[in-house]
Scaffold this motif. Structure first.
Motif, PDB file in Angstrom:
ATOM      1  N   THR A 262      46.729  55.409  38.011  1.00  0.00           N
ATOM      2  CA  THR A 262      47.086  54.776  36.801  1.00  0.00           C
ATOM      3  C   THR A 262      46.950  53.068  36.858  1.00  0.00           C
ATOM      4  O   THR A 262      47.754  52.315  36.961  1.00  0.00           O
ATOM      5  N   ARG A 263      45.730  52.904  37.459  1.00  0.00           N
ATOM      6  CA  ARG A 263      45.293  51.595  37.722  1.00  0.00           C
ATOM      7  C   ARG A 263      45.762  50.537  36.678  1.00  0.00           C
ATOM      8  O   ARG A 263      45.875  49.335  37.194  1.00  0.00           O
ATOM      9  N   TRP A 264      45.540  50.662  35.545  1.00  0.00           N
ATOM     10  CA  TRP A 264      45.615  49.597  34.670  1.00  0.00           C
ATOM     11  C   TRP A 264      47.362  49.169  34.333  1.00  0.00           C
ATOM     12  O   TRP A 264      47.251  48.205  34.038  1.00  0.00           O
ATOM     13  N   VAL A 265      48.008  49.727  34.982  1.00  0.00           N
ATOM     14  CA  VAL A 265      49.421  49.406  34.980  1.00  0.00           C
ATOM     15  C   VAL A 265      49.784  47.889  35.742  1.00  0.00           C
ATOM     16  O   VAL A 265      50.180  46.899  35.474  1.00  0.00           O
ATOM     17  N   PHE A 266      48.639  47.899  36.806  1.00  0.00           N
ATOM     18  CA  PHE A 266      48.615  46.463  37.440  1.00  0.00           C
ATOM     19  C   PHE A 266      47.418  45.903  37.229  1.00  0.00           C
ATOM     20  O   PHE A 266      47.496  44.366  37.555  1.00  0.00           O
ATOM     21  N   LEU A 267      46.241  46.345  36.712  1.00  0.00           N
ATOM     22  CA  LEU A 267      45.045  45.587  36.570  1.00  0.00           C
ATOM     23  C   LEU A 267      45.123  44.789  35.374  1.00  0.00           C
ATOM     24  O   LEU A 267      44.663  43.705  35.353  1.00  0.00           O
ATOM     25  N   VAL A 268      45.969  45.169  34.242  1.00  0.00           N
ATOM     26  CA  VAL A 268      46.228  44.347  33.145  1.00  0.00           C
ATOM     27  C   VAL A 268      46.965  43.175  33.489  1.00  0.00           C
ATOM     28  O   VAL A 268      46.352  41.874  33.179  1.00  0.00           O
ATOM     29  N   PRO A 269      48.240  42.894  33.964  1.00  0.00           N
ATOM     30  CA  PRO A 269      48.721  41.625  34.332  1.00  0.00           C
ATOM     31  C   PRO A 269      47.818  40.893  35.184  1.00  0.00           C
ATOM     32  O   PRO A 269      48.002  39.687  35.249  1.00  0.00           O
ATOM     33  N   GLY A 270      47.056  41.752  36.309  1.00  0.00           N
ATOM     34  CA  GLY A 270      46.233  40.926  37.069  1.00  0.00           C
ATOM     35  C   GLY A 270      45.249  40.124  36.289  1.00  0.00           C
ATOM     36  O   GLY A 270      44.823  39.118  36.928  1.00  0.00           O
ATOM     37  N   LEU A 271      44.652  40.968  35.294  1.00  0.00           N
ATOM     38  CA  LEU A 271      43.606  40.326  34.449  1.00  0.00           C
ATOM     39  C   LEU A 271      44.160  39.162  33.949  1.00  0.00           C
ATOM     40  O   LEU A 271      43.275  38.029  33.642  1.00  0.00           O
ATOM     41  N   ALA A 272      45.230  39.257  33.458  1.00  0.00           N
ATOM     42  CA  ALA A 272      45.932  37.872  32.684  1.00  0.00           C
ATOM     43  C   ALA A 272      45.963  36.724  33.728  1.00  0.00           C
ATOM     44  O   ALA A 272      45.836  35.608  33.289  1.00  0.00           O
ATOM     45  N   PHE A 273      46.249  37.117  34.824  1.00  0.00           N
ATOM     46  CA  PHE A 273      46.261  36.016  35.869  1.00  0.00           C
ATOM     47  C   PHE A 273      45.100  35.269  36.182  1.00  0.00           C
ATOM     48  O   PHE A 273      44.958  34.126  36.261  1.00  0.00           O
ATOM     49  N   ALA A 274      44.051  36.024  36.207  1.00  0.00           N
ATOM     50  CA  ALA A 274      42.638  35.733  36.231  1.00  0.00           C
ATOM     51  C   ALA A 274      42.165  34.971  35.315  1.00  0.00           C
ATOM     52  O   ALA A 274      41.547  33.894  35.426  1.00  0.00           O
ATOM     53  N   VAL A 275      42.282  35.324  34.201  1.00  0.00           N
ATOM     54  CA  VAL A 275      42.001  34.726  32.905  1.00  0.00           C
ATOM     55  C   VAL A 275      42.360  33.171  32.921  1.00  0.00           C
ATOM     56  O   VAL A 275      41.771  32.317  32.494  1.00  0.00           O
ATOM     57  N   THR A 276      43.951  33.200  33.207  1.00  0.00           N
ATOM     58  CA  THR A 276      44.500  32.095  32.906  1.00  0.00           C
ATOM     59  C   THR A 276      43.939  31.126  34.099  1.00  0.00           C
ATOM     60  O   THR A 276      43.913  29.746  33.777  1.00  0.00           O
ATOM     61  N   ALA A 277      43.671  31.506  35.302  1.00  0.00           N
ATOM     62  CA  ALA A 277      43.206  30.415  36.413  1.00  0.00           C
ATOM     63  C   ALA A 277      41.842  30.089  35.893  1.00  0.00           C
ATOM     64  O   ALA A 277      41.761  28.810  36.174  1.00  0.00           O
ATOM     65  N   VAL A 278      41.039  30.978  35.434  1.00  0.00           N
ATOM     66  CA  VAL A 278      39.560  30.499  34.815  1.00  0.00           C
ATOM     67  C   VAL A 278      39.807  29.450  33.990  1.00  0.00           C
ATOM     68  O   VAL A 278      38.943  28.465  33.935  1.00  0.00           O
ATOM     69  N   ALA A 279      40.735  29.577  33.006  1.00  0.00           N
ATOM     70  CA  ALA A 279      40.712  28.537  31.743  1.00  0.00           C
ATOM     71  C   ALA A 279      41.343  27.080  32.409  1.00  0.00           C
ATOM     72  O   ALA A 279      40.557  26.343  31.932  1.00  0.00           O
ATOM     73  N   PHE A 280      42.229  27.296  33.148  1.00  0.00           N
ATOM     74  CA  PHE A 280      42.819  25.748  33.497  1.00  0.00           C
ATOM     75  C   PHE A 280      41.844  25.501  34.588  1.00  0.00           C
ATOM     76  O   PHE A 280      41.658  23.984  34.876  1.00  0.00           O
ATOM     77  N   GLY A 281      41.046  26.171  35.360  1.00  0.00           N
ATOM     78  CA  GLY A 281      39.897  25.694  36.362  1.00  0.00           C
ATOM     79  C   GLY A 281      39.038  25.128  35.538  1.00  0.00           C
ATOM     80  O   GLY A 281      38.363  23.857  35.926  1.00  0.00           O
ATOM     81  N   ALA A 282      38.310  25.833  34.520  1.00  0.00           N
ATOM     82  CA  ALA A 282      37.299  25.248  33.514  1.00  0.00           C
ATOM     83  C   ALA A 282      37.794  23.834  33.058  1.00  0.00           C
ATOM     84  O   ALA A 282      37.052  22.931  32.784  1.00  0.00           O
ATOM     85  N   LEU A 283      39.295  23.811  32.527  1.00  0.00           N
ATOM     86  CA  LEU A 283      39.464  22.527  31.947  1.00  0.00           C
ATOM     87  C   LEU A 283      39.459  21.555  32.899  1.00  0.00           C
ATOM     88  O   LEU A 283      39.253  20.250  32.575  1.00  0.00           O
ATOM     89  N   GLY A 284      40.045  21.837  34.207  1.00  0.00           N
ATOM     90  CA  GLY A 284      39.931  20.636  35.059  1.00  0.00           C
ATOM     91  C   GLY A 284      38.688  20.339  35.426  1.00  0.00           C
ATOM     92  O   GLY A 284      38.355  18.996  35.681  1.00  0.00           O
ATOM     93  N   ILE A 285      37.799  21.197  35.645  1.00  0.00           N
ATOM     94  CA  ILE A 285      36.263  20.874  35.893  1.00  0.00           C
ATOM     95  C   ILE A 285      35.914  19.930  34.667  1.00  0.00           C
ATOM     96  O   ILE A 285      35.052  19.117  35.001  1.00  0.00           O
ATOM     97  N   GLY A 286      36.060  20.432  33.631  1.00  0.00           N
ATOM     98  CA  GLY A 286      35.417  19.588  32.538  1.00  0.00           C
ATOM     99  C   GLY A 286      35.970  18.230  32.288  1.00  0.00           C
ATOM    100  O   GLY A 286      35.158  17.374  31.972  1.00  0.00           O
TER     101      GLY A 286
END
Length: 795
Positions: free
Chosen positions: A277-301
């Motif tokens: 049942t990997r989605w139980v930890f993959l879904v919050p893990g994906l939320a962490f990843a998307v958030t890191a990418v969004a702030f990373g893109a903002l900083g680079i921009g």
């Protein structure tokens, strides 16, 4: 020149900046409106699918992103937890950068602290940030870490990286020709930094901020994996809430009260989640990843956008003002959009405002337009039961003058009769024998226990002397010391319980049992006060007297036992004094256990315990709101008078609920002020029969209202976060409910009539104060949400 500046200002935004702004804006919307946008609240759990499917549910079926092990919608949890998670990581990341920048300015402007700060930054950089965060949180919070604690823990060493970067950049800028020119013209340090250095630092500040927000995200995820997360932790047994209990299913789940993403990772730990049942930890893990990418893109921009431009010029542009207005409108709108089921708060306020002392319940029912459950609001019952009808006598007679002990509860007396189903009463004069701990190894079976379980009592005492082999107890009063615990090496196991100890003496023909309890004076004088219980009064309620001719049983203080043992050593006081180093426990291997303490005593006991049949009457008041037959109902069951303190405060709480129901017509509610003075089980079943088999979704049991806070008890694990949330929404003072625990006849007189109905007991914590208004507010909140169709109350 003016034309070039204008063209520069009108240049299109960097694509990374656009991507980052869109991503961060989406995260801001989730943080501000996540609890409204979420398909479900975080207190809603679906424990079984429509066809009985077990939890956790896979993505794409019942929930878009699947569920966690408690059956909660992961999409909803991600949206609701975004506010807490983003607040922690954004504030922590920006605080790291701000602290590093401020300290680097201090080191650049003044020489004295420079070397100390440089050395401190080197040390801080060498220490693993996650380890420091773990130690800081554990040191600051024994339990229930606060978000501010996480921010502080992430800041402890996190400032060092930005400090070193800014320190190097400020040193480079300090040696630049334009800096020398500005200083020659007399520009001060503050103006020099704001006008000349800060525009050059903008790209670095942006990159550092995005990097440290991402670092805070990673640290929060690591802490979650280590089971350190924001807010209270609950361990909930869901067995009672399930229709079908499956072997190996998630029967006990661990939940964080706040659905912060680190807590979701902590809750997802487990071998089954890792493989099936990997989605139980993959879904919050994906939320962490998307958030890191969004702030990373903002900083680079931002860094790309302003590496050759002045940020102060763009801040004055209409486009920036438009973005600021949009963000302000989003934030303001989050305060204007009502929460889910907001109308339930009207019920809560109406109930709280309607509380009055010693309310006339029948009048309150009539004024609210409620219908009698039976022929009238009053339902009367009678019963005949065995009771103690006069004070008892316990007198020691022998060679010396007779000594009469005082009956009384707590510190008011030397002993108390224990009136339960194995005991009785009568008048007798009998010899007294001392049976020591009342241990016979043959009475205690040896059991197989797990490696991590307490030692088995049967194995611990198998080599002990048999106390009953040393004395003949037939036809005598037996004096027995309570054995609190037995120590086997460094571990302890509980000694024999009261009922087993007494039963072993009675089966050998004892005419009376005198049970010595060193804790008797510490017990409350009523069955329960908050979390403190008088076990003998509780036993009398759960298993009442059945036969007056059975031997009498008494619980004595240590000093009273010494009166019987006077002139015979050792005394009870001396025996218990020897155990003070082991907290009242006896070591299983102690040589003294091979020799019994039992011996005859040169005294007799004169006992009088008058027991007789007593006729009792009860008067229960019950009312219904009008509703079609078969309509599911919610029941509010107040116990009045309360068995503990004989008060009718619980009835005042449901009188207020009746007034709230009358002012908000529509719900199918049954209100009961239950009188437990007669036959509790029969009277409760009579009330249930008058409900004509109407289905019941929930029973709220209201008992003693004495206390400074409410406390809740339920056997249904899925209701634990629900009732706590209702108390929070109602503005009630309450203690966090951390576990689901069984309810018995003491917690709810009447439970036998509702054996399969979901129920919650609401009571005060026994401290000084009055929680009637808080209880009424919680009841109002529950009724309001039930009327509005909150799914957690509609199984």
């Amino acid at each position: 020149m003016q034309q070039r500046v204008t063209v520069s200002r009108m240049r299109r935004a960097d694509p990374w900046l656009a991507i980052g702004l869109v991503g961060v804006l989406a995260l801001l919307v989730a943080a501000l409106y996540g609890d409204r946008l979420a398909p479900h609240e975080d207190i809603f759990s679906l424990l079984e699918g429509p066809a009985g499917e077990p939890r956790p549910f896979a993505p794409g079926g019942l929930f878009p992103l699947g569920s966690d092990t408690a059956g909660r919608d992961l999409l909803s949890l991600i949206l609701i937890g975004a506010r807490t998670t983003l607040a922690i990581v954004v504030v922590a990341g920006i605080a790291r950068v701000a602290a590093g920048l401020a300290l680097s300015l201090v080191a650049s402007w003044w020489a004295k602290p420079r070397y100390a700060l440089d050395a401190l930054a080197e040390v801080a950089s060498a220490i693993p940030a996650t380890l420091v965060a773990v130690l800081a949180i554990l040191a600051l919070f024994a339990s229930d870490p606060h978000p501010a604690g996480f921010i502080g823990a992430l800041l402890v060493t996190g400032w060092a990286g930005p400090y070193r970067v800014f320190r190097a950049e400020l040193e480079r800028l300090g040696g630049a020709p334009f800096t020398d020119g500005a200083l020659t013209l007399g520009v001060g340090r503050g103006a020099l930094f704001a006008r000349h250095h800060l525009p050059h630092l903008v790209p670095i500040v942006a990159l550092q901020s995005s990097q440290h927000i991402a670092a805070a995200l990673v640290a929060l995820a690591e802490l979650g994996v280590l089971s350190i997360f924001v807010g209270p932790t609950r361990f909930l047994n869901l067995t009672e809430s399930l229709r079908v209990v499956r072997q190996g299913g998630f029967l006990v789940v661990r939940l964080s009260e706040i659905p912060e993403w680190g807590g979701l990772l902590a809750n997802a730990r487990g071998i089954e989640n890792l493989y099936t049942t990997r989605w139980v930890f993959l879904v919050p893990g994906l939320a962490f990843a998307v958030t890191a990418v969004a702030f990373g893109a903002l900083g680079i921009g931002i860094a790309r956008q302003f590496r050759r431009r002045n940020l102060l010029d763009d801040l004055a542009s209409p486009r920036t003002a438009l973005v600021a207005v949009g963000v302000a409108a989003l934030v303001a709108g989050s305060f204007l959009v009502p929460p889910r089921y907001a109308a339930a708060s009207d019920w809560s306020r109406a109930a709280r405002d309607s509380v009055s002392a010693d309310a006339d319940l029948e009048q309150a029912f009539a004024a609210a337009g409620l219908q009698p459950l039976g022929a009238s609001y009053a339902i009367e019952g009678t019963t005949t039961r065995l009771r103690q009808v006069a004070p008892s006598q316990l007198e020691i007679r022998g060679a010396r003058a007779g000594t009469r002990l005082r009956e009384g509860l707590g510190a008011a007396g030397d002993y108390q009769p224990v009136l339960y189903d194995a005991a009785g009463g009568g008048m007798l004069d009998v010899p007294v024998v001392f049976a020591g701990w009342g241990i016979a190894p043959s009475d205690i079976a040896e059991l197989q226990v797990g490696a991590f379980s307490p030692p088995d009592l049967g194995r611990a005492v198998k080599d002990w002397a048999d106390d009953y082999a040393a004395v003949d107890v037939r036809g005598k009063a037996v004096l027995i010391l309570r054995l609190q615990s037995v120590l086997t090496g460094p571990r302890a196991t509980q000694g024999p319980d009261f009922q087993s100890t007494v039963a072993n003496a009675l089966k050998r023909g004892a005419a009376a049992v005198l049970y010595v309890d060193p804790l008797r004076k510490t017990y409350p004088t009523v069955t329960r006060v908050g979390g403190r219980v008088n076990p003998y009064l509780r036993l009398a309620e759960v298993a009442p007297l059945e036969n007056a001719s059975r031997p009498p049983v008494f619980a004595l203080d240590v000093a009273a036992a010494d009166r019987f043992l006077e002139g015979s050593r050792p005394t009870a006081t001396e025996i218990y004094a020897r155990l003070s180093e082991t907290s009242g426990g006896v070591r299983a291997s102690d040589a003294s256990t091979r020799i019994s303490l039992a011996r005859p005593l040169p005294v007799t006991a004169h006992i009088e315990l008058p027991i007789a049949l007593v006729r009792s009457t009860s008067r229960t008041l019950a009312a219904n709101t009008p509703a079609p037959p078969g309509t599911p109902r919610i029941v509010v069951w107040a116990v009045a008078p309360d068995p503990d303190d004989r008060s009718r405060a619980a009835a005042d709480a449901i009188a207020a609920a009746a007034r709230a129901v009358g002012s908000h017509p529509g719900p199918a509610v049954t209100l009961v002020a239950f009188d437990p003075s007669a036959d509790v089980t029969a009277d409760a079943r009579a009330v249930r029969q008058l409900m004509a088999g109407a289905p019941i979704d929930l029973v709220l049991v209201v008992q003693s209202m004495l206390g400074g806070k409410l406390q809740f008890q339920t056997a249904y694990g899925d209701l634990v976060p629900v009732i706590d949330r209702y108390a929070e929404l109602a503005g009630a003072r309450y203690r966090i409910t951390r576990v689901a625990s069984p309810i018995d006849l003491v917690q709810w007189p009447g439970i036998a009539a509702f054996p399969t109905t979901r129920s919650v007991v609401i009571r005060g914590d026994g401290a000084v104060g009055d929680v009637r208004a808080d209880a009424a507010a919680v009841i109002g909140q529950a009724i309001g949400r039930w009327v509005l169709g909150a799914p957690e109350l509609h199984p």
